[in-house]
Scaffold this active site. Structure first.
Site, mmCIF file in Angstrom:
data_model
loop_
_atom_site.group_PDB
_atom_site.id
_atom_site.type_symbol
_atom_site.label_atom_id
_atom_site.label_comp_id
_atom_site.label_asym_id
_atom_site.label_seq_id
_atom_site.Cartn_x
_atom_site.Cartn_y
_atom_site.Cartn_z
ATOM 1 N N GLU A 78 8.827 -17.781 -101.603
ATOM 2 C CA GLU A 78 8.347 -17.255 -102.584
ATOM 3 C C GLU A 78 7.474 -15.920 -102.126
ATOM 4 O O GLU A 78 6.067 -16.603 -102.308
ATOM 5 C CB GLU A 78 7.394 -18.174 -103.778
ATOM 6 C CG GLU A 78 7.755 -19.048 -104.721
ATOM 7 C CD GLU A 78 8.776 -18.117 -105.379
ATOM 8 O OE1 GLU A 78 9.351 -16.856 -106.203
ATOM 9 O OE2 GLU A 78 9.879 -18.321 -105.686
ATOM 10 N N CYS A 105 0.653 -12.216 -107.024
ATOM 11 C CA CYS A 105 2.064 -11.362 -106.765
ATOM 12 C C CYS A 105 3.757 -11.187 -107.410
ATOM 13 O O CYS A 105 3.832 -10.842 -107.334
ATOM 14 C CB CYS A 105 3.217 -13.147 -106.099
ATOM 15 S SG CYS A 105 2.912 -14.283 -106.721
HETATM 16 P P1 NAP Z 1 0.056 -15.897 -95.626
HETATM 17 O O1 NAP Z 1 -0.970 -16.164 -94.730
HETATM 18 O O2 NAP Z 1 1.401 -15.737 -95.508
HETATM 19 O O3 NAP Z 1 0.196 -18.135 -96.017
HETATM 20 C C1 NAP Z 1 0.517 -18.507 -96.716
HETATM 21 C C2 NAP Z 1 0.780 -20.123 -96.218
HETATM 22 O O4 NAP Z 1 1.211 -20.198 -95.226
HETATM 23 C C3 NAP Z 1 -0.454 -20.656 -95.989
HETATM 24 O O5 NAP Z 1 -0.711 -21.461 -96.969
HETATM 25 C C4 NAP Z 1 -1.494 -20.426 -94.776
HETATM 26 O O6 NAP Z 1 -2.398 -21.147 -94.226
HETATM 27 C C5 NAP Z 1 0.321 -20.794 -94.287
HETATM 28 N N1 NAP Z 1 0.667 -20.301 -92.600
HETATM 29 C C6 NAP Z 1 0.364 -19.688 -92.501
HETATM 30 N N2 NAP Z 1 0.515 -19.884 -90.381
HETATM 31 C C7 NAP Z 1 1.471 -21.073 -90.618
HETATM 32 C C8 NAP Z 1 2.580 -21.698 -90.302
HETATM 33 N N3 NAP Z 1 2.990 -21.234 -89.093
HETATM 34 N N4 NAP Z 1 2.635 -22.871 -90.904
HETATM 35 C C9 NAP Z 1 2.527 -23.917 -91.768
HETATM 36 N N5 NAP Z 1 2.018 -22.891 -92.941
HETATM 37 C C10 NAP Z 1 1.708 -21.763 -92.279
HETATM 38 O O7 NAP Z 1 -0.405 -15.602 -97.621
HETATM 39 P P2 NAP Z 1 -2.002 -15.508 -98.327
HETATM 40 O O8 NAP Z 1 -2.299 -14.533 -97.581
HETATM 41 O O9 NAP Z 1 -2.191 -16.755 -98.511
HETATM 42 O O10 NAP Z 1 -1.006 -15.387 -99.729
HETATM 43 C C11 NAP Z 1 -0.449 -13.602 -99.603
HETATM 44 C C12 NAP Z 1 0.595 -13.275 -100.072
HETATM 45 O O11 NAP Z 1 1.349 -14.065 -100.847
HETATM 46 C C13 NAP Z 1 0.590 -11.816 -100.562
HETATM 47 O O12 NAP Z 1 1.583 -11.377 -99.833
HETATM 48 C C14 NAP Z 1 1.244 -11.977 -102.073
HETATM 49 O O13 NAP Z 1 2.676 -11.587 -102.765
HETATM 50 C C15 NAP Z 1 1.814 -13.806 -101.784
HETATM 51 N N6 NAP Z 1 2.463 -14.767 -102.865
HETATM 52 C C16 NAP Z 1 3.066 -14.578 -103.542
HETATM 53 C C17 NAP Z 1 3.818 -15.715 -104.615
HETATM 54 C C18 NAP Z 1 5.207 -15.404 -105.378
HETATM 55 O O14 NAP Z 1 5.043 -17.001 -106.270
HETATM 56 N N7 NAP Z 1 6.183 -15.183 -104.701
HETATM 57 C C19 NAP Z 1 2.778 -16.165 -105.255
HETATM 58 C C20 NAP Z 1 1.676 -16.727 -104.219
HETATM 59 C C21 NAP Z 1 0.944 -14.965 -103.438
HETATM 60 P P3 NAP Z 1 -3.089 -20.727 -93.672
HETATM 61 O O15 NAP Z 1 -4.410 -20.451 -95.449
HETATM 62 O O16 NAP Z 1 -3.938 -22.771 -93.378
HETATM 63 O O17 NAP Z 1 -3.306 -19.836 -92.592
#
Ligand code: NAP
Length: 522
Positions: free
Chosen positions: A255, A294
């Protein structure tokens, strides 16, 4: 305070200083999180070996009863969670309700749905398939719970809903959960999981929590597991491409981010109720959770002849949104989740501003109510106007994860559909029209590029659930850039956590097997 991980049946504190979680209004530290020094491979294995069999020994109805118990525990502590959402995410009351009640409501929905699946422990497609002349030899499809674990990696914007909407479906399916909330807002996920664990709701190993970095977790996944990821497209690509995940064929659902759009129909005039509904919805989508959804409307497509009127109406409405410290009662919009997100949103606005004019807001020079701009993470509600969206690129491709939306004029529906498709695949499109023929045509034109289409007219204006709100009975996810994933959707959500197996044999044997199954269409 350092928050702990719940792994291998106990609370375990990670080593080292950990990562700071901050209050985005004051910049003060509210907690620290670390998973360092913990053997995540062993933790995942424990979930598979302990939690899996314990859950699978129960029927869907019994697992649903566990979800209902979790609902009770969480509901009793709601006020405490709203306070954490304020301190760690800068949530207003409305923002906190969407996240916390959204999570509890989704758990409740699946607790009830479990009743329909009854005492079964596996599922079955309706009917049988004849494959040979001999009618005694037939086939059917059964669905059995996966033998591994569900690994849930979530984004920072929904520390409650993101956790529970995934956990509800996995646990109901009989698959143990290893939840990994985004570190920056993990305090709420931690508090909720802690209460559920202390209340002894689930069998040992069924609900596990990692706070802090996921480190090498992906390397430990195998072909019996299912990874459900929510976050940025960039991280999704990295995780999907993980060697172990690829080599072992681990299921992976994404997602990701998207450039959701809303269309104001060509039939609408300033006197139409749909005009006001559109203005209200775009404003709401820009400002609820400070636009950190999102599903928020990032592109608003309006008939060129109405562009001035829409711009003026949105500008007027946005000017009434007091932005600042949610502890002040006049405030309607809070901060972004931290200063890194603020900087990213400001960068994004600058990028969009190369192709679009800033109508209101912008990347800087903003004084929030009751907060010091030196320490806080606010971004002003920012409306842009892109006069030539056909020539634009960034306006269709750059998701600014904040209170930001770009207005785009269109000439004719064919042009509007072409602009919508430039998002490369999104979670939601909404269509505001009083004309049923336009609604039908636009739905079919936009559906290939969107996971959900919301049709608004005067008759459902008051009852509709919102462009950005994900309802558990409907599927959530979008094609292309949005990740190509699918979650929720009532019983369909269970599909990701089950193996579909074709069973061929003597018909009466199959019928015997079928008696133990709940018949569904997944
Ligand atoms: P992100 O930086 O991509 O992080 C998402 C998750 O991935 C976090 O829990 C992060 O952990 C984890 N992560 C990062 N690197 C990883 C790795 N190497 N191995 C395992 N896990 C890892 O996204 P975000 O900044 O939290 O969220 C914002 C984005 O999410 C926006 O682009 C938004 O559009 C999208 N979003 C989409 C939806 C949907 O349902 N489609 C819903 C909400 C948000 P850490 O925090 O520890 O780095």
């Amino acid at each position: 305070m350092k928050i702990s991980n719940f792994l291998m049946g106990e609370w375990r504190e990670g080593s080292g200083p950990g990562i700071a979680l901050v209050d985005p209004v004051t910049g003060e530290e509210v907690a620290r999180a670390s998973s360092d020094g913990i053997d995540l491979e062993a933790a995942l294995d424990y979930a598979r070996r302990q939690g899996g069999p314990a859950l699978r020994a129960l029927s869907y109805k019994e697992r649903g009863a566990l979800l209902a118990k979790a609902v009770e525990v969480l509901t009793a502590n709601r006020e405490k969670y709203a306070d954490i959402a304020l301190r760690n995410s800068g949530n207003t009351k409305v923002d906190a309700t969407i996240d916390i009640d959204g999570g509890i409501g989704t758990l409740n929905f699946y607790a009830r749905l479990a009743g329909k699946l009854g005492d079964a422990k596996y599922l079955k497609d309706p009917g049988f398939e004849r494959m040979a002349k001999d009618e005694a030899f037939q086939g059917m499809h059964i669905w059995v719970p996966l033998a591994g674990a569900a690994i849930h990696i979530n984004a920072f914007n929904f520390p409650s809903w993101g956790l529970w909407e995934k956990a509800a479906v996995a646990i109901l399916s009989g698959v143990p959960v290893v939840a990994k909330p985004a570190t920056s807002t993990a305090l709420l996920s931690y508090a909720m999981v802690r209460d559920v664990i202390e209340a002894d709701v689930f069998p040992k190993g069924a609900l596990n929590l990692i706070v802090g970095s996921a480190r090498d977790l992906m390397d430990a996944t195998n072909g019996t597991d299912a990874v459900a990821f929510t976050g940025s497209a960039e991280t999704a690509i990295k995780l999907r491409a993980n060697g172990a995940t690829l080599a072992r064929g681990t299921r992976f659902n994404t997602e990701a981010d998207s450039l959701n759009m809303s269309l104001l129909g060509p039939d609408v005039t300033t006197a139409s109720p749909e005009f006001d509904l559109f203005i209200k919805e775009v404003t709401r989508e820009m400002t609820v959770k400070a636009g950190q959804k999102c599903t928020a409307i990032r592109r608003a497509l309006v008939p060129a002849k109405l562009a001035n009127e829409v711009t003026a109406a949105l500008e007027a409405r946005l000017s009434k949104i007091a932005t600042g410290n949610p502890r002040n009662e006049v405030v309607r919009m809070g901060p972004l989740v931290n200063r890194a997100q603020q900087a990213a949103a400001q960068d994004g606005i600058r990028t969009l501003a190369k192709e679009a004019k800033i109508v209101t807001g912008g990347a800087g020079g903003f004084s929030p109510v009751d907060a010091d701009p030196k320490f806080s993470a606010f971004v002003a509600p920012t409306l842009l106007y892109c006069a030539d969206p056909k020539a634009g690129k960034a306006v269709h491709e750059v998701e600014v994860f904040g209170p930001v939306c770009t207005l785009m004029p269109y000439n004719g529906l064919a042009e509007a559909y072409a602009l919508a498709a430039r998002g490369g695949g999104s979670l939601v499109a909404s269509i505001f029209t009083a004309d049923d023929a336009i609604a039908a045509e636009a739905t079919l034109a936009l559906a290939p590029y969107h996971g959900r289409v919301l049709l608004i007219d005067e008759k459902v204006g008051a009852s509709q659930t919102g462009h950005g709100i994900v309802m558990p009975m409907m599927t959530h996810g979008g094609p292309g850039r949005a990740g190509g994933g699918e979650e929720l959707g009532g019983v369909r959500g269970l599909r990701f956590y089950h193996q579909r197996t074709a069973v061929q044999g003597r018909l009466d044997r199959l019928q015997g097997l079928g008696i133990g199954a709940a018949e569904v269409i997944l």
